[in-house]
Design an enzyme around this catalytic site. Structure first.
Site, PDB file in Angstrom:
ATOM      1  N   LYS A 113       0.855  -1.196   0.000  1.00 50.32           N
ATOM      2  CA  LYS A 113       0.000   0.000   0.000  1.00 50.32           C
ATOM      3  C   LYS A 113       0.895   1.252   0.000  1.00 50.32           C
ATOM      4  O   LYS A 113       2.114   1.141   0.184  1.00 50.32           O
ATOM      5  CB  LYS A 113      -0.908  -0.038   1.221  1.00 50.32           C
ATOM      6  CG  LYS A 113      -0.155   0.083   2.521  1.00 50.32           C
ATOM      7  CD  LYS A 113      -1.049  -0.141   3.731  1.00 50.32           C
ATOM      8  CE  LYS A 113      -0.253   0.086   5.000  1.00 50.32           C
ATOM      9  NZ  LYS A 113      -0.826  -0.557   6.173  1.00 50.32           N
TER      10      LYS A 113
ATOM     11  N   TYR B 189      13.363  31.168   3.611  1.00 49.51           N
ATOM     12  CA  TYR B 189      12.220  31.975   4.040  1.00 49.51           C
ATOM     13  C   TYR B 189      12.283  32.241   5.531  1.00 49.51           C
ATOM     14  O   TYR B 189      12.699  31.362   6.303  1.00 49.51           O
ATOM     15  CB  TYR B 189      10.910  31.228   3.785  1.00 49.51           C
ATOM     16  CG  TYR B 189      10.520  31.110   2.337  1.00 49.51           C
ATOM     17  CD1 TYR B 189      10.337  32.238   1.540  1.00 49.51           C
ATOM     18  CD2 TYR B 189      10.301  29.852   1.772  1.00 49.51           C
ATOM     19  CE1 TYR B 189       9.963  32.111   0.218  1.00 49.51           C
ATOM     20  CE2 TYR B 189       9.912  29.723   0.449  1.00 49.51           C
ATOM     21  CZ  TYR B 189       9.759  30.855  -0.318  1.00 49.51           C
ATOM     22  OH  TYR B 189       9.381  30.731  -1.614  1.00 49.51           O
TER      23      TYR B 189
HETATM   24  C1  LIG Z   1      -0.042  -1.621   6.682  1.00 48.99           C
HETATM   25  C2  LIG Z   1      -0.628  -2.869   7.159  1.00 48.99           C
HETATM   26  C3  LIG Z   1       0.186  -3.976   7.444  1.00 48.99           C
HETATM   27  C4  LIG Z   1       1.705  -3.944   7.353  1.00 48.99           C
HETATM   28  O1  LIG Z   1       2.265  -3.164   8.382  1.00 48.99           O
HETATM   29  P1  LIG Z   1       3.850  -3.093   8.615  1.00 48.99           P
HETATM   30  O2  LIG Z   1       3.994  -2.481   9.956  1.00 48.99           O
HETATM   31  O3  LIG Z   1       4.392  -2.191   7.566  1.00 48.99           O
HETATM   32  O4  LIG Z   1       4.385  -4.459   8.514  1.00 48.99           O
HETATM   33  C5  LIG Z   1      -0.459  -5.152   7.839  1.00 48.99           C
HETATM   34  N1  LIG Z   1      -1.806  -5.214   7.950  1.00 48.99           N
HETATM   35  C6  LIG Z   1      -2.602  -4.166   7.684  1.00 48.99           C
HETATM   36  C7  LIG Z   1      -4.078  -4.308   7.826  1.00 48.99           C
HETATM   37  C8  LIG Z   1      -2.049  -2.956   7.293  1.00 48.99           C
HETATM   38  O5  LIG Z   1      -2.849  -1.923   7.039  1.00 48.99           O
END
Ligand SMILES: *Cc1c(COP(=O)(O)O)cnc(C)c1O
Length: 383
Positions: A36, A275
Site C-alpha cells: 500500500k 524563508y
Molecule cells: C499496513 C498494514 C500492514 C503492514 O504493516 P507493517 O507495519 O508495515 O508491517 C499489515 N496489515 C494491515 C491491515 C495494514 O494496514
C-alpha cells in the site's frame, strides 16, 4: 517525470530481506508483501517487479487502484488482497480477476454475493473482525448475521480468511491491549468453528506483531516495513536481537534517493537562510542548494533537521524545506561544486542516511516519510 533526482531500488538488498523473513516465518506460512502507499513510496510497478523476481507471490494493498497496479505487473501469477477500500462499482472487476478482499460491513458482503451471482463466480472474502483497534472489523453482535449470510450464499462466497489488525504492536507500552486482542481473535475463531464455519486461513500479524508476538503469525503474515529493510520501531529491533542473541541487523534498506548540487554560495554571519528567520548563520558559512523540496516528498518536518551526504560527509539542512529546494551546510567541506552527487537516503563512502536519520524523530516517521516520496521521480532497479 521529475529528473532532478532518482530513486534506486536494490534487488540484492530485497532478496536478502526476503531470505531472512522466509527463514524466520518458515516455508509453510504465506508471506504477503504489503505494498500500500505506492509500496511505501518505493513505487508499485518497480517494487512488485523485484518482489516477484525474488519469489514473492502474495501482495496486500489498500484499494482497488493499487490492486490494478499490482495486477498489471503480476498478471494472474500472484494473489492480491485488498485490505481497505472497495467501491461497490469495482466488485465485479475484483471477482472476475480472483482478487481477494477484506469485508468488514454487511453491505459489502451482500453486494459481493450479488456481484458473484451475476458473474457465476465466487467472491473470495476475508472477514475482518474487531478485536480492539476500533477501526474496521465486524463487531461481535454482527457475527450472527455474517455467519448466516456466509452460509446462505456459500455458492457465491468463498470464506478464505479470518483476520484482524493490532493497535500498536511496535511498542511494549501497548502489550496488554494487543494481548487482549489476540485473545478476542481466538475466541471469535472458536465461535465460528462451533457454528461450523471454518475459514481456510487465519491472519493478523504486521511486521511488529510478527516479532513481538510470534503466536500472531498464524497462516499468513502481512509484512510491510520490514521487507523494505526497516524496523517498525527501535523496540522491535532490540526485541529481535535479544530473542536471537545476535548483534547484526539482518535487514537491508532497499531504497536510495539521490540528486545533485544545484548551486553553491556563501552566507555572511548574521544573515538568515531561506524563508523567514528559522535559521541564522552564526558564522560565515558556505551552503549548497539542492533541487528537492516538499513537492518531491522531502517533508517540511525536516526543516533544520534533515541530513544529506555530499563527498561522503553528513550535511545539515539549514532553514525551512521549501517547495522545490533545500539548503545544506557545507562550510567544513572543501571543493563542493555544482552537479556533485547528493544522497538523501542511502550510502556514500562509509556513511549512510537511513530514513529515520532523515531526522532524530521516532521510527514511526519512516512510514510517513517514505510514502511522501513523489510518484513522479523515476525509479531504477539496480543489483
Ligand atoms: C499496513 C498494514 C500492514 C503492514 O504493516 P507493517 O507495519 O508495515 O508491517 C499489515 N496489515 C494491515 C491491515 C495494514 O494496514
Amino acid at each position: 517525470m521529475q529528473t532532478n533526482s532518482i530513486i534506486e531500488l536494490s534487488r540484492s538488498a530485497y532478496q536478502k530481506n526476503i531470505d531472512f523473513l522466509n527463514q524466520l516465518f518458515g516455508k509453510k506460512r504465506i508471506l504477503s508483501s504489503v505494498v500500500k502507499g505506492n509500496a511505501y513510496g518505493h513505487g508499485i510497478p518497480e517494487f512488485v517487479t523485484i518482489a516477484s523476481e525474488c519469489g514473492v507471490n502474495h501482495f496486500s494493498v489498500f484499494d482497488v487502484e493499487e490492486a490494478r497496479q499490482v495486477q498489471a505487473v503480476v498478471q494472474n501469477k500472484a494473489t492480491i488482497l485488498i485490505m481497505g477500500f472497495v467501491h461497490e462499482d469495482d466488485l465485479e472487476w475484483i471477482i472476475e480477476h480472483d482478487i481477494e478482499f477484506f469485508v468488514f460491513d454487511k453491505k459489502r458482503l451482500t453486494n459481493a454475493s450479488k456481484a458473484a451471482k451475476k458473474l457465476k463466480k465466487k467472491a473470495i472474502v476475508h472477514i475482518e473482525v474487531e478485536t480492539g483497534m476500533n477501526r474496521t472489523g465486524f463487531e461481535k453482535n454482527e457475527l450472527k448475521s455474517v455467519i448466516s449470510i456466509l452460509k446462505k450464499d456459500k455458492e457465491y462466497l468463498s470464506f478464505k480468511g479470518l483476520c484482524t489488525h493490532y493497535a500498536g504492536a511496535e511498542s511494549i507500552a501497548n502489550y496488554y491491549r494487543v494481548e487482549s486482542q489476540i485473545k478476542r481473535f481466538e475466541e471469535i475463531y472458536q465461535y465460528l468453528c462451533k457454528e461450523e464455519l471454518k475459514p481456510e486461513i487465519l491472519h493478523s500479524a504486521c511486521s511488529a506483531a510478527s516479532i513481538m508476538f510470534p503466536k500472531t503469525r498464524m497462516n499468513l503474515v502481512r509484512i510491510g516495513i520490514m521487507q523494505y529493510g526497516l524496523w517498525p520501531s527501535q523496540e522491535v529491533f532490540v526485541a529481535y536481537l535479544n530473542s536471537k542473541k545476535v548483534k547484526i541487523d539482518p535487514l537491508h534498506r532497499v531504497i536510495a534517493w539521490k540528486t545533485a548540487v544545484m548551486d553553491v554560495k556563501k552566507v555572511k554571519m548574521g544573515d538568515f537562510i531561506g524563508y523567514g528567520t528559522s535559521f541564522m548563520a552564526k558564522k560565515n558559512m558556505k551552503i549548497a542548494v539542492i533541487p528537492i523540496g516538499y513537492a518531491h516528498g522531502y517533508s517540511r518536518s525536516l526543516s533544520n533537521h534533515g541530513r544529506v551526504l555530499i563527498h561522503g560527509q553528513r550535511c545539515m539542512v539549514v532553514g525551512v524545506v521549501t517547495m522545490n529546494m533545500i539548503a545544506v551546510d557545507i562550510t567544513e567541506i572543501e571543493n563542493i561544486k555544482k552537479d556533485d552527487e547528493v544522497v538523501l537516503i542511502g550510502n556514500q563512502k562509509e556513511l549512510s542516511i537511513s530514513i529515520a536519520s532523515f531526522s532524530d524523530y521516532s521510527n514511526q516517521l519512516n512510514y510517513e516519510l517514505l510514502t511522501r516520496i513523489s510518484k513522479r521521480i523515476p525509479r531504477k532497479i539496480i543489483d
